[in-house]
Scaffold this motif. Structure first.
Motif, PDB file in Angstrom:
ATOM      1  N   PRO A   4      66.051 100.531   6.921  1.00  0.00           N
ATOM      2  CA  PRO A   4      64.824  99.767   6.681  1.00  0.00           C
ATOM      3  C   PRO A   4      63.936  99.784   7.922  1.00  0.00           C
ATOM      4  N   ARG A   5      62.632  99.920   7.714  1.00  0.00           N
ATOM      5  CA  ARG A   5      61.676 100.049   8.815  1.00  0.00           C
ATOM      6  C   ARG A   5      60.889  98.744   8.973  1.00  0.00           C
ATOM      7  N   VAL A   6      60.856  98.233  10.202  1.00  0.00           N
ATOM      8  CA  VAL A   6      60.147  96.977  10.460  1.00  0.00           C
ATOM      9  C   VAL A   6      59.234  97.164  11.668  1.00  0.00           C
ATOM     10  N   LEU A   7      57.970  96.853  11.492  1.00  0.00           N
ATOM     11  CA  LEU A   7      56.992  96.908  12.579  1.00  0.00           C
ATOM     12  C   LEU A   7      56.839  95.516  13.175  1.00  0.00           C
ATOM     13  N   ALA A   8      57.111  95.392  14.470  1.00  0.00           N
ATOM     14  CA  ALA A   8      56.936  94.131  15.184  1.00  0.00           C
ATOM     15  C   ALA A   8      55.644  94.192  15.987  1.00  0.00           C
ATOM     16  N   ALA A  73      56.382 101.240   6.909  1.00  0.00           N
ATOM     17  CA  ALA A  73      57.106  99.999   7.181  1.00  0.00           C
ATOM     18  C   ALA A  73      57.548  99.353   5.876  1.00  0.00           C
ATOM     19  N   ASP A  74      58.753  98.800   5.911  1.00  0.00           N
ATOM     20  CA  ASP A  74      59.269  98.017   4.790  1.00  0.00           C
ATOM     21  C   ASP A  74      59.034  96.531   5.001  1.00  0.00           C
ATOM     22  N   ALA A  75      58.639  96.151   6.211  1.00  0.00           N
ATOM     23  CA  ALA A  75      58.273  94.770   6.529  1.00  0.00           C
ATOM     24  C   ALA A  75      57.541  94.788   7.862  1.00  0.00           C
ATOM     25  N   LYS A  98      49.980  97.246   1.105  1.00  0.00           N
ATOM     26  CA  LYS A  98      50.228  96.814  -0.264  1.00  0.00           C
ATOM     27  C   LYS A  98      51.739  96.706  -0.488  1.00  0.00           C
ATOM     28  N   GLY A  99      52.188  95.543  -0.905  1.00  0.00           N
ATOM     29  CA  GLY A  99      53.584  95.371  -1.242  1.00  0.00           C
ATOM     30  C   GLY A  99      54.543  95.322  -0.075  1.00  0.00           C
ATOM     31  N   VAL A 100      54.036  95.134   1.129  1.00  0.00           N
ATOM     32  CA  VAL A 100      54.888  95.066   2.311  1.00  0.00           C
ATOM     33  C   VAL A 100      54.986  93.613   2.760  1.00  0.00           C
ATOM     34  N   PRO A 101      56.183  93.016   2.772  1.00  0.00           N
ATOM     35  CA  PRO A 101      56.298  91.628   3.225  1.00  0.00           C
ATOM     36  C   PRO A 101      55.947  91.492   4.697  1.00  0.00           C
ATOM     37  N   VAL A 102      55.222  90.417   5.021  1.00  0.00           N
ATOM     38  CA  VAL A 102      54.776  90.158   6.388  1.00  0.00           C
ATOM     39  C   VAL A 102      55.229  88.762   6.801  1.00  0.00           C
ATOM     40  N   MET A 130      46.754  84.510   8.593  1.00  0.00           N
ATOM     41  CA  MET A 130      47.553  83.684   7.698  1.00  0.00           C
ATOM     42  C   MET A 130      47.366  84.015   6.211  1.00  0.00           C
ATOM     43  N   PRO A 131      46.143  84.253   5.725  1.00  0.00           N
ATOM     44  CA  PRO A 131      45.985  84.541   4.285  1.00  0.00           C
ATOM     45  C   PRO A 131      46.626  85.855   3.845  1.00  0.00           C
ATOM     46  N   ARG A 132      47.042  86.696   4.805  1.00  0.00           N
ATOM     47  CA  ARG A 132      47.557  88.025   4.454  1.00  0.00           C
ATOM     48  C   ARG A 132      49.053  88.159   4.714  1.00  0.00           C
ATOM     49  N   VAL A 133      49.725  87.057   4.984  1.00  0.00           N
ATOM     50  CA  VAL A 133      51.153  87.142   5.264  1.00  0.00           C
ATOM     51  C   VAL A 133      51.965  86.599   4.100  1.00  0.00           C
ATOM     52  N   THR A 134      53.225  87.018   4.047  1.00  0.00           N
ATOM     53  CA  THR A 134      54.137  86.550   3.012  1.00  0.00           C
ATOM     54  C   THR A 134      54.677  85.172   3.334  1.00  0.00           C
ATOM     55  N   VAL A 135      55.018  84.958   4.589  1.00  0.00           N
ATOM     56  CA  VAL A 135      55.610  83.685   4.996  1.00  0.00           C
ATOM     57  C   VAL A 135      55.305  83.430   6.465  1.00  0.00           C
TER      58      VAL A 135
END
Length: 268
Positions: A4-8, A73-75, A98-102, A130-135
């Protein structure tokens, strides 16, 4: 097999207890491939932050674009942004995903209490990110600063979480570690369904808690990248972070707030 790929997207911590360094250690320990976009360079150690230098927004944007267009990225995990201009740049890039949890950790101060962002950054964070994040994963002081509420009880945590959702955040994982007592209570409020889930873990008495918030947010992003539901990812992230705190109890690194033990139980 591709991990799984995660961008920090966060600041660099020179003592490697928090920021991007904690993110990468957390992601690696959870079997993810971590990538970075540096938003600020800090000079800090376990005792505090002595200097912060934000990275120009066009460079933050270029870093994110470079890795996303090639590796993907997967997240995404967002931490310290350093300036309102960086918040705007990051928000623009998030708007293309699109469809990537943030996961957003709205970092405002280091464990020592030293400020890490320009004073105007929280306002830009609310408007552009904030309006563009998952959590979002604020602690109690951050939730108070963002909402204007006083959070002094479990009911107060729920009120703050609901306020943040009303302000445009999809979901909130509010961390209650700043409360006293035997347990550290966290609250997940899922905006679309209204579901409330409380997580509690025994308080671990340790001075080695530098980077706890970064670690939790990165673990949450890792589990979301692995396809877990938000509720289960939050549960697993809290368990991982508690283990990293417990594993660091006997460490002797620095004379202030030392780092967590991110590889406390090998590859999880």
């Amino acid at each position: 097999m591709t991990p799984p790929r995660v961008l920090a997207v966060a600041g660099s911590d020179s003592c490697a207890g928090a920021g991007l360094q904690a993110d990468l250690k957390t992601l690696a320990s959870l079997g993810c491939y971590g990538m970075t976009a540096v938003t600020a360079v800090t000079a800090q150690n376990t005792r505090g932050v002595s200097r912060v230098m934000p990275v120009p927004p066009d460079m933050v944007r270029a870093q994110m674009e470079a890795v996303l267009e090639d590796i993907g990225a997967d997240a995404v995990k967002i931490g310290m942004l350093g300036s309102p201009e960086n918040a705007e740049a990051v928000g623009e890039i998030l708007g293309t995903l699109k469809g990537v949890p943030v996961v957003l950790d709205p970092v405002m101060a280091a464990q020592s209490g030293d400020g890490l962002n320009a004073e105007e950054t929280p306002r830009a964070l609310l408007a552009h990110v904030m309006p563009r994040v998952t959590v979002m994963t604020p602690n109690i002081p951050e939730a108070e600063k963002l909402t204007g509420l006083v959070v002094a009880s479990l009911d107060g945590m729920e009120a703050a979480a609901r306020r943040l959702v009303a302000m445009g955040c999809s979901n909130v994982l509010l961390k209650g570690g700043h409360f006293g007592g035997h347990d550290c209570p966290d609250l997940l409020f899922e905006g679309e369904t209204g579901q409330l889930t409380r997580f509690a873990a025994p308080r671990i008495e340790t001075r080695n808690d530098h980077g706890t918030g970064c670690t939790l947010a990165s673990a949450l992003a890792a589990y979301l990248a692995r396809g877990l539901s938000l509720c289960e990812a939050a549960r697993q992230a809290k368990t991982y972070t508690s283990g990293a705190l417990q594993g660091a109890v006997s460490q002797q690194l620095g004379s202030g707030h030392g780092p967590l033990a991110h590889f406390h139980s090998g590859l999880l």
